[in-house]
Design a protein around this motif. Sequence first.
Motif, PDB file in Angstrom:
ATOM      1  N   UNK A   1       5.727   5.770 -19.380  1.00 57.65           N
ATOM      2  CA  UNK A   1       6.473   4.903 -18.491  1.00 57.65           C
ATOM      3  C   UNK A   1       6.399   5.281 -17.029  1.00 57.65           C
ATOM      4  N   UNK A   2       5.460   6.172 -16.662  1.00 56.46           N
ATOM      5  CA  UNK A   2       5.308   6.595 -15.281  1.00 56.46           C
ATOM      6  C   UNK A   2       3.868   6.416 -14.822  1.00 56.46           C
ATOM      7  N   UNK A   3       3.708   6.396 -13.494  1.00 52.96           N
ATOM      8  CA  UNK A   3       2.379   6.286 -12.912  1.00 52.96           C
ATOM      9  C   UNK A   3       1.865   7.676 -12.569  1.00 52.96           C
ATOM     10  N   UNK A   4       0.697   8.030 -13.121  1.00 48.74           N
ATOM     11  CA  UNK A   4       0.039   9.298 -12.838  1.00 48.74           C
ATOM     12  C   UNK A   4      -1.099   9.055 -11.853  1.00 48.74           C
ATOM     13  N   UNK A   5      -1.250   9.958 -10.909  1.00 53.13           N
ATOM     14  CA  UNK A   5      -2.346   9.925  -9.954  1.00 53.13           C
ATOM     15  C   UNK A   5      -3.120  11.224 -10.062  1.00 53.13           C
TER      16      UNK A   5
ATOM     17  N   UNK B   1       2.995  12.402  -9.952  1.00 56.63           N
ATOM     18  CA  UNK B   1       3.748  11.343 -10.622  1.00 56.63           C
ATOM     19  C   UNK B   1       4.552  10.589  -9.572  1.00 56.63           C
ATOM     20  N   UNK B   2       4.483   9.262  -9.618  1.00 58.42           N
ATOM     21  CA  UNK B   2       5.248   8.432  -8.695  1.00 58.42           C
ATOM     22  C   UNK B   2       6.645   8.226  -9.269  1.00 58.42           C
ATOM     23  N   UNK B   3       7.626   8.843  -8.636  1.00 55.62           N
ATOM     24  CA  UNK B   3       9.002   8.787  -9.136  1.00 55.62           C
ATOM     25  C   UNK B   3       9.692   7.478  -8.764  1.00 55.62           C
TER      26      UNK B   3
ATOM     27  N   UNK C   1       0.841  -1.184   0.000  1.00 51.85           N
ATOM     28  CA  UNK C   1       0.000   0.000   0.000  1.00 51.85           C
ATOM     29  C   UNK C   1       0.887   1.248   0.000  1.00 51.85           C
ATOM     30  N   UNK C   2       0.590   2.168  -0.937  1.00 48.81           N
ATOM     31  CA  UNK C   2       1.329   3.423  -1.044  1.00 48.81           C
ATOM     32  C   UNK C   2       0.371   4.560  -0.701  1.00 48.81           C
ATOM     33  N   UNK C   3       0.624   5.313   0.376  1.00 45.96           N
ATOM     34  CA  UNK C   3      -0.260   6.438   0.710  1.00 45.96           C
ATOM     35  C   UNK C   3      -0.248   7.483  -0.400  1.00 45.96           C
ATOM     36  N   UNK C   4      -1.399   8.098  -0.669  1.00 45.06           N
ATOM     37  CA  UNK C   4      -1.426   9.160  -1.660  1.00 45.06           C
ATOM     38  C   UNK C   4      -0.776  10.405  -1.057  1.00 45.06           C
ATOM     39  N   UNK C   5      -0.281  11.319  -1.887  1.00 45.08           N
ATOM     40  CA  UNK C   5       0.540  12.420  -1.366  1.00 45.08           C
ATOM     41  C   UNK C   5      -0.210  13.470  -0.570  1.00 45.08           C
TER      42      UNK C   5
ATOM     43  N   UNK D   1       7.230   8.116  -0.274  1.00 41.78           N
ATOM     44  CA  UNK D   1       7.234   9.583  -0.303  1.00 41.78           C
ATOM     45  C   UNK D   1       7.902  10.128  -1.557  1.00 41.78           C
ATOM     46  N   UNK D   2       7.690   9.446  -2.667  1.00 43.46           N
ATOM     47  CA  UNK D   2       8.333   9.879  -3.909  1.00 43.46           C
ATOM     48  C   UNK D   2       7.320  10.385  -4.924  1.00 43.46           C
ATOM     49  N   UNK D   3       6.247  11.019  -4.459  1.00 43.57           N
ATOM     50  CA  UNK D   3       5.289  11.642  -5.348  1.00 43.57           C
ATOM     51  C   UNK D   3       5.762  13.050  -5.693  1.00 43.57           C
ATOM     52  N   UNK D   4       5.675  13.399  -6.975  1.00 40.37           N
ATOM     53  CA  UNK D   4       6.025  14.737  -7.433  1.00 40.37           C
ATOM     54  C   UNK D   4       4.787  15.394  -8.033  1.00 40.37           C
ATOM     55  N   UNK D   5       4.495  16.611  -7.597  1.00 38.23           N
ATOM     56  CA  UNK D   5       3.337  17.331  -8.128  1.00 38.23           C
ATOM     57  C   UNK D   5       3.631  17.789  -9.553  1.00 38.23           C
ATOM     58  N   UNK D   6       2.801  17.370 -10.486  1.00 38.89           N
ATOM     59  CA  UNK D   6       2.979  17.728 -11.890  1.00 38.89           C
ATOM     60  C   UNK D   6       2.032  18.844 -12.320  1.00 38.89           C
ATOM     61  N   UNK D   7       0.837  18.865 -11.739  1.00 38.83           N
ATOM     62  CA  UNK D   7      -0.163  19.851 -12.153  1.00 38.83           C
ATOM     63  C   UNK D   7      -1.082  20.165 -10.988  1.00 38.83           C
ATOM     64  N   UNK D   8      -1.425  21.419 -10.865  1.00 33.02           N
ATOM     65  CA  UNK D   8      -2.439  21.852  -9.906  1.00 33.02           C
ATOM     66  C   UNK D   8      -3.224  22.980 -10.581  1.00 33.02           C
TER      67      UNK D   8
END
Length: 365
Positions: A249-253, A265-267, A229-233, A273-280
């Motif tokens: 090739x990446x996972x988008x949430x 994006x899951x890096x 289980x990976x917690x959402x950011x 704790x490797x989620x990077x914000x791509x868009x807001x």
Amino acid sequence: MATGSMETALMSDPTAKLPDDLLVEIISRVPYKSTRCCKCVSTRWRDLIAHPDHREKLPRSTLAGFFYKIYDLKRRPPDSHGYLSVSGTGAPGGIQYFGELEDHCYWDSLSFLSEYESLQILDCCNGLLLCRARKSTDPETLDDPKTLDYVVCNPATEKWVTVPATKWSWLVDSACLGFDPAVSAHFYVFELVPDIAWVPSCAFLSRVLYLCPDNNSVAAVDVEGNCRIIPIPTSHDAPDRPNVYASQGQLYLTIQGASELSIWVLEDSSSENCWTLKLNVSHLRLFGIEYSSSEQYYGVISAHPEHDVIFIIKGFRLWYRPEKKLFSYDMDSGELCFICDLPWNSTCPYLSYVPLFSESLADGH
């Protein structure tokens, strides 16, 4: 001198000894974007990829369209589905048409699977469809395990194989398909046990299936059955679950809050704790002042496999305004583009379809 040059060439290019057919087979298993890069390796690779005899085998296109379910018991069978082309190429091969509306195609079966009376599309992954198929729709035989199969098929080549039902098949509402032709010719069928019930989306990357079982986490299940289980950011204030999609090739949430949409994006899948914000982006910026949360809704249905583009459906909650519209949103430019109107009775899941022209299911029927 000539011998020395040949030896040098073989040392610098290990594929020089491979026959053309085998090299084309290897290239056919990489994504379309990588195929374009392969043309720059050498003149031999360029000529093989460009040769007319190999065009059917090599990937020629990216996202072609979307499969979706149609809910209208009065007019169509319960298991009817639709297909929307976004590439202008029309519906994939093997479709038996029920009717047409501009770029939308309705059908009640895939013609090459005629031995089944009922087909329900459950998932689509890298060109393959996963269907729940019944040989009989007689109510007295619905509990007979001999009448139910999972069918994995390739509409582009009309190849298919069956996967026998399990003891869970009569209880589960959903199943997911895992397939990556760049890694292996094998596919995987994941049955989702009853307590998970239905998930809005799933994504298969590096032999791992990702899905959102609740509002707070992403579940990662590998092909051996191991789950983590990976917690959402971040927490969000909307009732809908987050969605996951595979792109580049990446996972988008995607997380839809009450006032904004965020994409992460899951890096590193091994870290929590490797989620990077791509868009807001706010709802107001997306749709302007016409958007009203009390009357309208929207949802992200997919991400483009090769570009920073997401696809969004916008509609009305009011029964007397049954409208649905499909948009694309470019995350780099911030441009929202209207694509087309959708049938009002189209429902989830909206499954993105990328044609696969290699004979991955050649050993099947």
